[in-house]
Design an enzyme around this catalytic site. Structure first.
Site, PDB file in Angstrom:
ATOM      1  N   TYR A 147      10.473 -11.156   1.189  1.00 34.05           N
ATOM      2  CA  TYR A 147       9.350 -11.704   0.428  1.00 34.05           C
ATOM      3  C   TYR A 147       8.939 -10.688  -0.628  1.00 34.05           C
ATOM      4  O   TYR A 147       8.434  -9.619  -0.302  1.00 34.05           O
ATOM      5  CB  TYR A 147       8.195 -12.036   1.376  1.00 34.05           C
ATOM      6  N   TYR A 187       0.809  -1.224   0.000  1.00 36.99           N
ATOM      7  CA  TYR A 187       0.000   0.000   0.000  1.00 36.99           C
ATOM      8  C   TYR A 187       0.840   1.271   0.000  1.00 36.99           C
ATOM      9  O   TYR A 187       0.577   2.190  -0.770  1.00 36.99           O
ATOM     10  CB  TYR A 187      -0.983   0.034   1.180  1.00 36.99           C
ATOM     11  N   ARG A 191       0.798  -8.438  -5.124  1.00 37.14           N
ATOM     12  CA  ARG A 191       0.011  -8.081  -3.937  1.00 37.14           C
ATOM     13  C   ARG A 191       0.406  -6.724  -3.361  1.00 37.14           C
ATOM     14  O   ARG A 191      -0.421  -6.055  -2.743  1.00 37.14           O
ATOM     15  CB  ARG A 191       0.176  -9.153  -2.845  1.00 37.14           C
ATOM     16  N   ILE A 234       8.544 -21.919  -1.081  1.00 37.84           N
ATOM     17  CA  ILE A 234       7.601 -21.691   0.019  1.00 37.84           C
ATOM     18  C   ILE A 234       6.235 -21.813  -0.600  1.00 37.84           C
ATOM     19  O   ILE A 234       5.812 -20.957  -1.377  1.00 37.84           O
ATOM     20  CB  ILE A 234       7.848 -20.338   0.690  1.00 37.84           C
ATOM     21  N   LYS A 262      12.160 -14.896  -0.952  1.00 33.18           N
ATOM     22  CA  LYS A 262      11.050 -15.633  -1.549  1.00 33.18           C
ATOM     23  C   LYS A 262      10.600 -14.816  -2.752  1.00 33.18           C
ATOM     24  O   LYS A 262      10.076 -13.707  -2.603  1.00 33.18           O
ATOM     25  CB  LYS A 262       9.896 -15.819  -0.554  1.00 33.18           C
TER      26      LYS A 262
END
Length: 295
Positions: A134, A108, A139, A204, A162
């Protein structure tokens, strides 16, 4: 290196009244360990951490640490878009005895490179635990560039990334820039083998919630030289993997667990039940993969 192989991004089961179902969570942990999973990630995206209270997250991490009891590494998701909250969560999870942390890029806020670097530096300086970056721009709307990964890899306790950008060129560039002992894990189940081929060390995984043995074996076959066997597993599971992402994660995988009898409960809003047409696809792919669908 925290682990090589397959770590499950484990779901969080809920009771009928919406509370964390610790007994069921314990069953899931035992199922994973019994089927070869190499590490478990608690309170990640798949675990619906963003809809859990701080107390719930810490209680779940504490339970996992005690239940697993050092049989495999327990990695806690402690990232957020609030750097100081991530510091707090990281320090609390360190006190609880986790083996490592998974820290997502701040969503965000859309931080620039300088902000991202300081975010991760601040968290890393607050703990002694090994940290996995990550990167999931789909996202978060921000991407950790290969050059920034390389800069952050110089920090002693930032030990892995990741990578869920879906960009294998970016993964290859990261692999060319970081030290050999800096681990690269796939964040996408549909590209486990391709990522391993350009320098990756494991995954993962969402898929591992329902196929822990196969996911583990896919990585193990590749790292032991059976590239053909790894490729065959990747292709065999491709349609099932696609159905697990037919709607936003973790809705399909949690639905799949319920369909095959694990009774992990509902989702927390704003997540909701799958559309009927997508549910039909998921149910059929589970059957095609050899699962007995009980509902």
């Amino acid at each position: 290196m925290l682990f090589k192989g397959s770590a499950v991004a484990i779901v969080t089961p809920f009771t009928e009244d919406g509370k964390v179902n610790f007994n069921k969570f314990g069953e899931l942990l035992e199922f994973q360990i019994a089927n070869g999973t190499d590490a478990v990630v608690v309170c990640g995206t798949t675990g619906e951490a963003t809809t859990m209270t701080t107390e719930e997250q810490l209680d779940l991490v504490k339970y996992a640490v005690e239940k697993v009891n050092k049989r495999i590494p327990v990695i806690a998701g402690t990232g957020s878009n609030n750097t100081m909250h991530s510091v707090f969560m990281s320090q609390e999870c360190e006190k609880l005895g986790v083996d490592g942390l998974l820290v997502i890029t701040p969503y965000y806020n859309k931080a620039n490179k300088a902000g991202l670097k300081r975010h991760f530096e601040t968290i890393a300086a607050s703990v002694k635990l090994p940290i996995i970056l990550y990167n999931v721009p789909g996202r978060t709307c921000v991407n950790i560039s290969p050059s920034l990964v390389a800069e952050l890899a110089k920090i002693d306790n930032i030990v892995a990334v990741k990578e869920a950008s879906g960009d294998l060129g970016q993964v290859a560039e990261i692999a060319s820039l970081v030290p050999e002992d800096f681990a690269i894990y796939s964040g996408n189940d549909d590209t486990i083998v391709p990522l391993l081929s350009v320098g990756g060390h494991g995954v993962i995984s969402v898929l591992a919630n329902i196929c822990p043995r196969e996911t583990h074996d896919m990585v193990t076959k590749f790292t032991e030289g059976d590239v053909q066997g790894a490729k065959e597993l990747q292709l065999k599971l491709d349609a099932l993997i696609a159905s697990l992402f037919i709607e936003v994660n973790p809705v399909p995988v949690k639905t799949a667990l319920n369909l095959i009898g694990y009774e992990v409960g509902d989702f927390r809003l704003p997540l909701a039940e799958m559309e009927d047409k997508n549910l039909d696809v998921l149910r059929q792919e589970l059957v095609n993969a050899g699962f007995k669908v009980v509902k």
